[in-house]
Design an enzyme around this catalytic site. Structure first.
Site: not given
Length: 378
Positions: A38, A72-73, A97, A137-138, A141-142, A168
């Site tokens: 961005r 800027d998408l 996501r 999540g991170h 959590n996974y 990750d």
């Protein structure tokens, strides 16, 4: 040797760790990677500590050698600005996501219309489909959802945190790279691209293959720290020496275990850690705790019994073995300071010279190169 991914163009829409490390590996093997960020602030990782003269070390470690385009998408002209790159790209990596890229007009079906040969890789926590597909999540959590955390969680009042980012990197980065390379090979035969759905939580299962065998297939109850690989046996544990340094005892095979017991003088009646693992481990701990790690290190090395002193990251980087193999020879430039680059599992013959110095591009440094006007995207 010509780098295997020379002339491969990768568009990187990912942030933080899994995607950026995956595209870094592709870059190390010769691919040209264009990172989209961005405008004004760039991705969040640019602002994380520690820093060298204001430049984030963590960001530089994962993003050196890549191009940077600020865009800027969400802007109306973003797709038009990206179309020339989308038309000739070989790989696209995104880490939003599910549904986000579609809303931006950059979903797989839209991109495939522009470029049917593109290998489109989506990295998410839970995959593109299913009840938890859009859940936040991170890594913690996974690996929790994959059952890995339950295997060695420590005492209730002081839970043990994972030592590495298994989901990750092991569930995101590595599967992404492997499947991207497989997809590129398949494209040579079919001429068609593919959408890769990489779910970090699913990739974490492989790290506890034995738990799958015992707990899923055999249906056995697996209590925390009650497996042969998580502390049940005295022969596969961490112990503290007199100076507080830890000793990694990995003497699973009987010959290694007996050699280790000989080094520390373990009594014969306390060597069978299957009969009484608690008493056996207590005696090992008592004996190792009598002397500092400097005493045990050379003895364990000489015994060649899969036991060693646990090193800090700095000690590992200075280890004569890794030095001899050139693990840290590759260099990175951060604000004019030359530092070791992150070692990656790319064979040396597929990379540029070991001592070559890379750097992370400044935000938007390559907008002009690719014809993207940052003034239209702010």
């Amino acid at each position: 040797m010509t780098q295997p991914l020379k002339d491969i163009l990768v568009l990187d829409f990912s942030t933080l760790l899994p995607g950026p490390m995956a595209t870094l590996m592709l870059s190390e093997a010769g691919a040209e990677v264009v990172k989209f960020e961005r405008p004004v602030t760039g991705e969040d990782a640019r602002h994380t500590d520690p820093k060298i003269d204001g430049e984030s070390i963590g960001f530089a470690v994962l993003n050196h050698g890549k191009r940077s385009v600020a865009i800027d998408l969400k802007s109306n002209d973003a797709l038009d600005a990206l179309r020339p790159l989308l038309e000739k790209a070989d790989v696209l990596v995104e880490q939003f996501r599910p549904g986000v890229m579609e809303r931006l007009g950059l979903g797989y079906e839209a991109v495939r219309t522009i470029n049917p040969q593109i290998v489109y890789c989506s990295i998410t926590g839970y995959g593109q489909t299913g009840p938890k597909a859009t859940a936040a999540g991170h890594d913690l959590n996974y690996v929790g959802d994959a059952g890995v955390l339950s295997l060695s969680r420590g005492p209730d009042d002081r839970p043990t945190m994972p030592f590495g980012l298994m989901a990750d990197i092991g569930g995101g980065t590595y599967p992404a790279v492997v499947n991207i390379l497989l997809a590129l090979m398949a494209r040579q035969k079919t001429g068609q691209g593919v959408h890769l759905d990489i779910a970090m939580s699913e990739g974490a299962f492989a790290f506890a293959y034995w738990a799958h065998a015992e707990g899923v297939i055999a249906g056995q109850e697996i209590a925390s720290a009650d497996s042969r690989l998580t502390g049940r046996l005295a022969r596969y544990r961490l112990y503290s020496a007199a100076d507080g340094r830890q000793i990694a005892v990995g003497a699973l095979e009987e010959k290694f275990w007996q050699a280790f017991c000989d080094v520390i003088g373990q009594p014969q009646d306390l060597r069978d850690d299957w009969v009484d693992p608690v008493a056996c481990a207590a005696e090992v701990a008592r004996r190792l705790g009598r002397q500092p790690s400097t005493h045990w290190g050379p003895l364990l090395m000489a015994a060649d019994c899969c036991c060693s002193v646990v090193k800090t990251p700095a000690e590992s980087a200075a280890d004569p073995h890794f030095t001899a193999r050139g693990v840290f020879e590759r260099k990175l430039d951060i604000s004019g300071r030359e530092v070791p680059a992150l070692p990656l599992p790319i064979a040396p013959q597929f990379r540029t010279g070991a001592g070559s110095v890379g750097r992370a591009a400044t935000l938007g440094e390559d907008n002009a190169r690719f014809g993207v006007d940052p003034r239209k995207t702010e």
